[in-house]
Motif scaffolding. Structure first.
Motif, mmCIF file in Angstrom:
data_model
loop_
_atom_site.group_PDB
_atom_site.id
_atom_site.type_symbol
_atom_site.label_atom_id
_atom_site.label_comp_id
_atom_site.label_asym_id
_atom_site.label_seq_id
_atom_site.Cartn_x
_atom_site.Cartn_y
_atom_site.Cartn_z
ATOM 1 N N THR A 142 45.704 4.657 48.565
ATOM 2 C CA THR A 142 44.887 5.352 47.566
ATOM 3 C C THR A 142 45.313 6.799 47.413
ATOM 4 O O THR A 142 45.490 7.302 46.288
ATOM 5 C CB THR A 142 43.400 5.272 47.946
ATOM 6 N N THR A 143 45.494 7.486 48.530
ATOM 7 C CA THR A 143 45.905 8.889 48.472
ATOM 8 C C THR A 143 47.231 9.037 47.745
ATOM 9 O O THR A 143 47.396 9.917 46.881
ATOM 10 C CB THR A 143 46.019 9.464 49.895
ATOM 11 N N GLN A 146 46.903 8.434 43.988
ATOM 12 C CA GLN A 146 46.268 9.574 43.320
ATOM 13 C C GLN A 146 47.205 10.775 43.266
ATOM 14 O O GLN A 146 47.217 11.507 42.270
ATOM 15 C CB GLN A 146 44.962 9.924 44.037
ATOM 16 N N SER A 150 48.541 12.561 39.850
ATOM 17 C CA SER A 150 48.446 14.009 39.663
ATOM 18 C C SER A 150 49.800 14.600 39.267
ATOM 19 O O SER A 150 49.884 15.474 38.390
ATOM 20 C CB SER A 150 47.936 14.666 40.948
ATOM 21 N N ALA A 161 45.342 6.381 37.563
ATOM 22 C CA ALA A 161 45.458 5.702 38.846
ATOM 23 C C ALA A 161 44.583 4.453 38.784
ATOM 24 O O ALA A 161 43.367 4.550 38.602
ATOM 25 C CB ALA A 161 45.015 6.618 39.978
ATOM 26 N N PHE A 337 46.267 18.250 43.523
ATOM 27 C CA PHE A 337 45.633 17.073 44.101
ATOM 28 C C PHE A 337 44.565 17.443 45.123
ATOM 29 O O PHE A 337 44.767 18.311 45.964
ATOM 30 C CB PHE A 337 46.691 16.179 44.767
ATOM 31 N N ASP A 340 40.224 12.248 48.307
ATOM 32 C CA ASP A 340 38.866 11.712 48.271
ATOM 33 C C ASP A 340 38.133 12.024 49.567
ATOM 34 O O ASP A 340 38.737 12.359 50.594
ATOM 35 C CB ASP A 340 38.907 10.190 48.077
#
Length: 489
Positions: A142-143, A146, A150, A161, A337, A340
């Protein structure tokens, strides 16, 4: 009807397995294309009935309380990602010669349909569907996805995303917004059910035992992860520190000219991305890569600059550069960035002790990366092990540990590993599972910690034995830290 040959959906009898977010998305989309859709789900709660009523109003049939019987006349089954492949519904489909695919496969097959509809609606010339830059791995998906989005946005590209995060991918593909490229996170579950997906470029970040109860073996898990490289046209990005990811590249059937691109936390060789004197550099997409390197960003531009997150940034940069993004956009995208919540998130400092929430560390590989970023550590761990073992994790982390607080259903497995490999580390075993358990864990961790230490929630386990999900677990940790701070104020 082979899923790869589906070109017309009107009148096809399609069974959708699961009344969750992806199942509802698939059902609505396929019904909108004229398919005769039946959704099956084993649940029959008030929430299930409410969602069923909404779908039935849209012309979709819903069968609750029975997810094992294949509806008569089914031409194709579309499953939600988490449904195990050895379930009776899928056995019945196999016996009937019916294909089973997932929502990601449907999204891929609908790309051409979506462009036809978009051109007809707007009167603009038809475009080629947006390419996919795809990411998988045991941890960091996920990171990294994302981060990639970005970077692409910083390059002025229209992107989103999608996949295993955010808006269902079918909704994005069929939506009115036009994209230049999509950053797509894919889980091993999704890849298992997506035989036709062919990304522009893809990355496997790492491979470690996870979801073995679903896949059946580490070999099957790795095979499903490796599907992401099939048909890549420009770059297969792998982790030079994890040979298993490179092995998947070697085994992949890619388009002619597609390159293997590695990333490393050390100095990179040709056709690699790496770090030199605190600078992220590209030695893959540059002229004369035998001698030259392109500076992309500083390690300080990565948030947070923990080793595993720098690796994520390098993988995102490699995919962006494979798509032709300029170096400045890599730097700007990484600076913009923000990770989350519940991913190595600083919560507070109380009495000189730092409290960090990495509730997203739901397996041993993620916990290992998290523990490696701090020293000394009071570690809060435990939950559902999902078939994992903890000896290797404890061996690697032992010297960093000030103490350990264990909670959750499978905490004994971690306790046994600690007894074998770190017998000198004090361990608090919390048997309670009530709503106050996390506060008790934080108080015990505070008692073990000394000024300058980090109390780290990196459970190495899933959360569902005590919490609805990892986010709720992280929220409980943050609430407990705040209560501790109020007590000591």
């Amino acid at each position: 009807m082979g899923s790869r040959q589906v070109t017309a959906w009107h009148g096809k009898n399609i069974t959708v397995a699961g009344l969750g977010v992806s199942g509802i998305s698939a059902a609505r989309a396929l019904a909108g294309l004229g398919a005769l859709v039946t959704v099956v789900d084993g649940g029959d709660s008030e929430g299930h009935r409410a969602r069923a009523a909404e779908l039935e109003a849209a012309g979709v049939s819903v069968r609750l309380g029975d997810a094992q019987t294949l509806p008569e006349g089914t031409d194709l089954v579309v499953t939600s990602p988490g449904w195990k492949p050895d379930g009776p519904l899928f056995a019945a489909a196999a016996a009937a010669g019916v294909d089973v695919v997932g929502d990601v496969e449907i999204a891929w097959l609908l790309r051409e349909v979506a462009e036809d509809r978009r051109a007809a609606r707007t009167g603009e010339p038809r475009r080629e569907p947006a390419p996919w830059l795809a990411i998988t791995g045991t941890n960091g998906k996920t990171t990294t996805t994302q981060m990639l989005a970005s970077i692409l946005k910083a390059a002025g590209l229209r992107t989103a995303a999608v996949g295993n995060i955010g808006t269902p991918i079918i909704d994005v593909v069929l939506g009115e917004e036009t994209y230049d490229v999509l950053a797509v996170e894919l889980s091993s579950y999704q890849l298992h059910w997506a035989p036709s997906v062919r990304p522009h470029s893809a990355a496997v970040l790492n491979l470690a035992p996870d979801h073995l109860d679903w896949h059946g073996s580490m070999e099957a898990y790795a095979t499903d992860k490796g599907r992401i490289y099939e048909g890549n046209t420009v770059a297969c990005v792998y982790n030079a520190a994890d040979k298993a990811t490179e092995d998947l590249v070697v085994e992949a059937d890619v388009e002619e000219g597609c390159r293997a691109i590695g990333f490393t936390l050390g100095a990179p060789g040709p056709s690699m991305f790496g770090v030199v004197d605190g600078i992220l550099v590209d030695r893959a997409f540059v002229e004369n890569r035998q001698k030259n390197a392109q500076e992309l960003a500083e390690v300080a531009d990565v948030n947070p600059p923990a080793p595993h997150n720098i690796a994520n940034a390098l993988a995102a940069a490699a995919l962006a550069r494979a798509f032709g993004v300029e170096p400045r956009a890599v730097r700007d995208g990484l600076r913009d960035f923000r990770p989350d919540a519940h991913r190595v998130s600083h919560v507070d400092e109380v009495g000189g002790v730092t409290y960090v929430d990495d509730s997203k560390a739901t397996n041993t590989h993620a916990a290992e990366a998290s523990l490696a970023a701090f020293e000394p550590v009071v570690w809060i761990a435990g939950g559902l092990a999902k078939g994992a073992t903890f000896d290797e994790l404890v061996q690697k982390a032992a010297k960093r540990l000030r103490g350990v607080v264990l909670m959750g259903a499978d905490r004994a497995l971690i306790a046994e590993a600690l007894a074998r490999h770190a017998p000198e580390v004090p361990v608090v075993d919390l048997a309670r599972t009530d709503t106050g358990a996390m506060l008790a864990a934080v108080r015990e961790a505070a008692r073990l910690a000394e000024p300058g230490d980090t109390v780290l929630l990196a459970p190495a386990c899933a959360s569902m034995d005590m919490f609805a999900n990892y986010s709720k677990r992280g929220d409980a940790f943050a609430d407990a830290v705040r209560e501790l701070a109020a007590e000591q104020a």
